[in-house]
Write an enzyme that holds these catalytic residues in place. Sequence first.
Site, PDB file in Angstrom:
ATOM      1  N   GLN A  33      12.188   3.360 -29.514  1.00  0.00           N
ATOM      2  CA  GLN A  33      11.899   3.188 -28.186  1.00  0.00           C
ATOM      3  C   GLN A  33      11.301   4.624 -27.799  1.00  0.00           C
ATOM      4  O   GLN A  33      10.429   4.795 -27.063  1.00  0.00           O
ATOM      5  CB  GLN A  33      13.110   2.916 -27.407  1.00  0.00           C
ATOM      6  N   HIS A  58       7.663   5.804 -28.248  1.00  0.00           N
ATOM      7  CA  HIS A  58       6.801   5.587 -27.100  1.00  0.00           C
ATOM      8  C   HIS A  58       6.112   6.352 -26.197  1.00  0.00           C
ATOM      9  O   HIS A  58       4.891   6.537 -26.182  1.00  0.00           O
ATOM     10  CB  HIS A  58       7.141   4.261 -26.317  1.00  0.00           C
ATOM     11  N   GLU A  72      15.013  -3.252 -19.925  1.00  0.00           N
ATOM     12  CA  GLU A  72      13.687  -4.152 -20.326  1.00  0.00           C
ATOM     13  C   GLU A  72      14.414  -4.669 -21.419  1.00  0.00           C
ATOM     14  O   GLU A  72      13.928  -5.975 -21.702  1.00  0.00           O
ATOM     15  CB  GLU A  72      12.694  -3.234 -20.631  1.00  0.00           C
ATOM     16  N   HIS A  73      14.846  -4.109 -22.638  1.00  0.00           N
ATOM     17  CA  HIS A  73      15.347  -4.531 -23.888  1.00  0.00           C
ATOM     18  C   HIS A  73      16.819  -4.128 -23.868  1.00  0.00           C
ATOM     19  O   HIS A  73      17.222  -3.037 -23.667  1.00  0.00           O
ATOM     20  CB  HIS A  73      14.678  -3.943 -24.978  1.00  0.00           C
ATOM     21  N   HIS A 111       1.530 -29.567  17.159  1.00  0.00           N
ATOM     22  CA  HIS A 111       2.265 -29.985  15.699  1.00  0.00           C
ATOM     23  C   HIS A 111       2.941 -31.304  16.083  1.00  0.00           C
ATOM     24  O   HIS A 111       2.515 -32.477  15.608  1.00  0.00           O
ATOM     25  CB  HIS A 111       3.274 -29.131  15.414  1.00  0.00           C
ATOM     26  N   ASP A 136       8.528  -6.731 -30.468  1.00  0.00           N
ATOM     27  CA  ASP A 136       7.519  -6.105 -29.924  1.00  0.00           C
ATOM     28  C   ASP A 136       6.072  -6.791 -30.813  1.00  0.00           C
ATOM     29  O   ASP A 136       5.016  -6.935 -30.311  1.00  0.00           O
ATOM     30  CB  ASP A 136       7.260  -4.475 -30.458  1.00  0.00           C
TER      31      ASP A 136
END
Lengths: 430, 430
Positions: free
Chosen positions: B259, B262, B327-328, B420, B361
């Site tokens: 991770q 990145h 996220e993960h 209406h 991934d």
Amino acid sequence: MAITLRQSDADFEQRFAAFLLTKREVSEDVDAAVRAIIARVRAEGDAALIDYTLKFDKADLNKLGIAVSRDDIAKAYDDADPATIEALSFARDRIRSHHERQKPKDDLYTDAAGVELGSRWTAIEAVGLYVPGGTASYPSSVLMNAVPAKVAGVERIVMVVPAPHGIINPLVLVAADIAGVSEIYRVGGAQAIAALAYGTETIGPVAKIVGPGNAYVAAAKRQVFGTVGIDMIAGPSEVLVVADASNDPDWIAADLLAQAEHDVSAQSILITDDPAFGKAVEQAVERQLQSLPRAETAAASWRDFGAVIQVPTIEASLPLVDRIAAEHVELAIDDPEAFLSRMCNAGAVFLGRHTPEVIGDYVGGSNHVLPTARSARFSSGLSVLDFVKRTSTLKLGPEQLRALAPAAIALAKAEGLDAHGRSVAIRLNM
Amino acid sequence: MAITLRQSDADFEQRFAAFLLTKREVSEDVDAAVRAIIARVRAEGDAALIDYTLKFDKADLNKLGIAVSRDDIAKAYDDADPATIEALSFARDRIRSHHERQKPKDDLYTDAAGVELGSRWTAIEAVGLYVPGGTASYPSSVLMNAVPAKVAGVERIVMVVPAPHGIINPLVLVAADIAGVSEIYRVGGAQAIAALAYGTETIGPVAKIVGPGNAYVAAAKRQVFGTVGIDMIAGPSEVLVVADASNDPDWIAADLLAQAEHDVSAQSILITDDPAFGKAVEQAVERQLQSLPRAETAAASWRDFGAVIQVPTIEASLPLVDRIAAEHVELAIDDPEAFLSRMCNAGAVFLGRHTPEVIGDYVGGSNHVLPTARSARFSSGLSVLDFVKRTSTLKLGPEQLRALAPAAIALAKAEGLDAHGRSVAIRLNM
């Protein structure tokens, strides 16, 4: 007088394209004011809410309380017309049973390689619902926003509604109670959105905020987006009626005016294959306007944004209908299902001559929060899906990891991400 | 060195709350520059694209062409490593078969009152896919964005990718071709987003734009939102690993570094019930950094945003996991399913000791475009649902209209919307 466009005219494409680009709203630039309000609510909490409410809503929350109490709700039931309460319950039941069908199902399976893949749906833990004050304080909208959240299983449904001069429409409180709202606070504007996003001493923060509001509310929602989720920003409402000459012009005129009475920025469009029928509808509109309490609003909407589009055949209108991508489409034609099956873009479609759009506003069971301003090309009406989120799951054993490793390592290498490759290889002594 | 937080410490709640609020990104204010770029592309079309591309990407589109040709794609296949092409096809197949299961089903039924209610799903007609240039030009991301659109039935999938100095990563073109992208243009930045939203002579407009990009791309997506749909704005990536002492510290360290490599803004968090294991992982991280090509990036991420959270028991970490809403999430523990069943917030969960996040991934089959920065509390990863929209349908006959009319008319009256009420009543001679 609405404009008239004829598909057979040489300049139709040009005029129609211009018509599609018509802006019906001027967006006020209130970003800086909203930014200041949000910052102050974050810093000062309840004190800021009380101060802003005194200033903007002329209501003293030190006396009234920020939270609406059970007693306040009981009093609202007393103040409301019993027939209306019953109508709200009837609507709630129909909305609930339709939305129950929208609950997504978890999916867990093992594929041919032995990999376990899953999609797991869970409710958002807490949701905020903004309800405007004053004339736009619609109990039906409370149902349409809160019932899907309740069906989704949201634990905390937190409603905020401004109380101008201390007053909240009792039907809004009744609708909230009937829909299963868990907390109600008498705050509005950007300050209410800030409280929902960041929390104060009294109001616990939520994870997502839905519901319509004025320019300040819309700007505040945009600014807190990311910290919390938000729904779409609703624009002025619109209806597109596709009608042949077999309709009573008065019925169709009534439908166009039901949309037009909402707002001077609302839009009503008629597509017909019979110019004489189009004229008859226009005359009926003028006639009905005479006896309409909201005639001024409706007349302005019809004059500024109304349109009658003449097409050679109903069939020929299909591409136009998809390009307009209206929030509401009425198909007052023979075999509306055949037409629908070839359509692509609409928020909601009302089929046949006995399904006025108004039924969908209240008691049809489907949601009346729908994509406006051509956004039906890429988005959907509010549903249970807006109150849940999906977690994907993956499970491999050593054998599956060995099978998938070579491709994963090859792609990690191709992307220059060596630690990615190592995280796989290290488990296989590669 | 990552920070260490101990759940047993008196000041844990305070430190953990502060940790959750850590900003990992400074958002550049490029709104004005982006506004100018969009306005010029709307006014000048292709000419503006050509000019901006010469200026920003040092590429002459008068020579190269705006569109990538079939010949360019054939050449990309020739330039790419065959093993990588095969890995991309393998990944595409797995992603496709998983996403096929996400296609929503139409629902049409008649309720007890005889009302026909429907939910009809249709694909968005045209979608734009932004792919960054340079080092962030990942072929795996092309698959993850384009395959769900293809599965959804999107007719036009239009990819834009900048070609700095005329060069596009051949694997990006191969991935696009393998995924079923229909058109590719060598433009990037805000100008590419403007072209997708409004169209130029060469590039037809789309209805929705997805894909990651730099600050200019993100700002442009926000500005064109409304005219077109957009996906979420992706923040820096993050992983949360929940691991007990039965794991090999080297495996877990490798996952944290996958991770961290990145981006300096990426975040890797370890939660463990064994302080000694936590120390061992930290030592393994330092050791593995020695031999990592992207060590500088990974070390900065781990130093600035990495964290080791010590908990008394794995069980006790549940509320922390939900508040982090990563996220993960990797669950390298015994009986990860039991833990998962009590979790609420995560983009994707990787179960057991042989499911490193990296598999997700590339080749797991689930999508790697996932909610970041705690947005898993209210949103989901990319799926087929992002490329379709739902139209609700309603059909009543005279009998159903008579049954539903009283409640609809009562609510219209309560909301002060007379037109209406009339639109319903007029059909029943009421």
